[in-house]
Design a protein around this motif. Structure first.
Motif, PDB file in Angstrom:
ATOM      1  N   MET A   1      28.764 -57.511  47.336  1.00  0.00           N
ATOM      2  CA  MET A   1      28.222 -56.189  47.732  1.00  0.00           C
ATOM      3  C   MET A   1      28.784 -55.283  46.449  1.00  0.00           C
ATOM      4  O   MET A   1      29.966 -55.387  46.190  1.00  0.00           O
ATOM      5  CB  MET A   1      28.884 -55.748  48.916  1.00  0.00           C
ATOM      6  N   THR A   2      28.102 -54.234  46.071  1.00  0.00           N
ATOM      7  CA  THR A   2      28.578 -53.332  45.094  1.00  0.00           C
ATOM      8  C   THR A   2      29.422 -52.344  45.761  1.00  0.00           C
ATOM      9  O   THR A   2      29.077 -51.934  46.898  1.00  0.00           O
ATOM     10  CB  THR A   2      27.409 -52.603  44.198  1.00  0.00           C
ATOM     11  N   ASP A 116      32.623 -62.922  47.313  1.00  0.00           N
ATOM     12  CA  ASP A 116      31.495 -61.987  47.080  1.00  0.00           C
ATOM     13  C   ASP A 116      30.869 -62.489  45.920  1.00  0.00           C
ATOM     14  O   ASP A 116      31.339 -62.622  44.840  1.00  0.00           O
ATOM     15  CB  ASP A 116      32.072 -60.414  46.505  1.00  0.00           C
ATOM     16  N   HIS A 179      33.811 -54.396  41.342  1.00  0.00           N
ATOM     17  CA  HIS A 179      35.330 -54.136  41.990  1.00  0.00           C
ATOM     18  C   HIS A 179      36.202 -55.294  41.923  1.00  0.00           C
ATOM     19  O   HIS A 179      35.966 -56.545  41.797  1.00  0.00           O
ATOM     20  CB  HIS A 179      34.813 -53.660  43.355  1.00  0.00           C
ATOM     21  N   ALA A 210      35.239 -58.874  41.190  1.00  0.00           N
ATOM     22  CA  ALA A 210      33.665 -59.052  41.185  1.00  0.00           C
ATOM     23  C   ALA A 210      32.942 -58.192  39.979  1.00  0.00           C
ATOM     24  O   ALA A 210      32.795 -57.279  39.874  1.00  0.00           O
ATOM     25  CB  ALA A 210      32.977 -58.496  42.573  1.00  0.00           C
ATOM     26  N   GLU A 212      29.425 -57.779  38.568  1.00  0.00           N
ATOM     27  CA  GLU A 212      28.146 -57.927  39.064  1.00  0.00           C
ATOM     28  C   GLU A 212      27.039 -57.026  38.420  1.00  0.00           C
ATOM     29  O   GLU A 212      26.819 -55.810  38.994  1.00  0.00           O
ATOM     30  CB  GLU A 212      28.131 -57.806  40.643  1.00  0.00           C
ATOM     31  N   GLU A 243      26.239 -61.875  40.579  1.00  0.00           N
ATOM     32  CA  GLU A 243      27.734 -61.748  40.778  1.00  0.00           C
ATOM     33  C   GLU A 243      28.479 -62.948  41.107  1.00  0.00           C
ATOM     34  O   GLU A 243      27.914 -63.750  41.650  1.00  0.00           O
ATOM     35  CB  GLU A 243      27.575 -60.648  42.268  1.00  0.00           C
TER      36      GLU A 243
HETATM   37 MG    MG Z   1      30.495 -57.212  44.848  1.00  0.00          MG
END
Ligand code: MG
Length: 280
Positions: A1-2, A116, A179, A210, A212, A243
């Motif tokens: 997830m961003t 992630d 992140h 992560a 992405e 990602e």
């Molecule tokens: Mg992420």
């Protein structure tokens, strides 16, 4: 997830080699969940059903979905279709159609550590234009990972990603970024998909990131839908998102969202149903 791009005062949490090892099961489970989700990307599937299967898979392994309840996010996966860039919400009424490109993001918390990862899957046969966007975005991910080495800077990761995307005429989303990952899903630092060579935080052993890229066919201008989550391109052009969670080691980047053989989500966009889902 961003992560939404914002400045944070927290410090970067460096992981020991033992901690990086301890993160691998969470990464492997996140990857397993993503592969399982990918096998369900066929015309006629309701995205809510992918969400339920992924949630069950994660919980069966004694883990929890990293996204469910995160800042109020209502589901276990993000499922973003065509012009949706990230943070799409699965729904009873959201049915995959032939030719869709479907970005799925899965995350698991296992033994207190987060994994992630995300992949854009093809539902049936996408247009040549969308397939090319996906292939370039996937290459952007691996080009970014290659830059995640001790002594480089964060800007080297972003530069490599943006240069490759823009060379193909695509747009790079600015407002949402990769992140740090650890006990929390979103740790310092922000990992933008753009940057300048040699600029930004110096990369060091023990950082877990992560990476992405979110790359779009046309303009990267975007807006958030009224559900407060789903980010879509303003011009309705398609978007792709890949990602992995990686650790920076003295021997180079190690992908944590991989199985014990180091394989990441291997489906090259489309599900390979002849390939059984491995145990972890
Ligand atoms: Mg992420």
């Amino acid at each position: 997830m961003t992560s939404l791009l914002k400045s944070k005062a927290n410090m970067i949490k460096i992981k020991t080699l033992a901690e990086i090892e301890a993160m691998k099961p969470a990464g492997a489970l996140s990857k397993l969940a993503l592969r399982k989700a990918g096998t369900m990307v066929v015309p006629g599937t309701r995205t809510i059903d992918i969400d339920r299967v992924v949630e069950s898979l994660i919980r069966i392994h004694g883990a929890t979905p990293a996204f469910k309840g995160y800042l109020g996010f209502p589901a276990s996966i993000c499922c973003s279709i065509n012009n949706e860039i990230v943070h799409g919400i699965p729904g009873e009424g959201v049915v995959l159609q032939e030719g869709d490109i479907v970005s799925i993001d899965t995350g698991a918390v296992l033994n207190g550590w987060v994994g992630d990862n995300a992949w854009t899957f093809y539902c049936g046969t996408p247009s040549a234009e969308d397939r090319a966007l996906c292939e370039v975005t996937r290459d952007c991910l691996y080009l970014g990972i290659q830059e995640a080495v001790v002594g480089n800077h964060l800007g080297d990761i972003g530069f490599a990603i943006a240069e490759h995307a823009e060379k193909h005429g695509y747009g790079v989303v600015r407002e949402y970024v990769g992140h740090g990952v650890g006990h929390d899903m979103h740790e310092e630092p922000n990992v933008p998909n753009y940057g300048k060579r040699g600029r930004g935080v110096r990369l060091q052993e023990g950082m877990v990131l992560a990476i992405e890229p979110m790359i779009v066919l046309n303009s990267p201008k975007n807006e958030t839908q009224t559900n407060r989550w789903t980010v879509v391109t303003a011009d309705k052009g398609t978007a792709a998102h890949y990602e992995n969670t990686i650790a920076i080691t003295k021997d180079g980047p190690v992908i944590l969202t991989a199985d014990e053989k180091g394989a990441t989500c291997p489906m090259e966009g489309g599900p390979d149903r002849s390939d059984s889902i491995p145990e972890i």
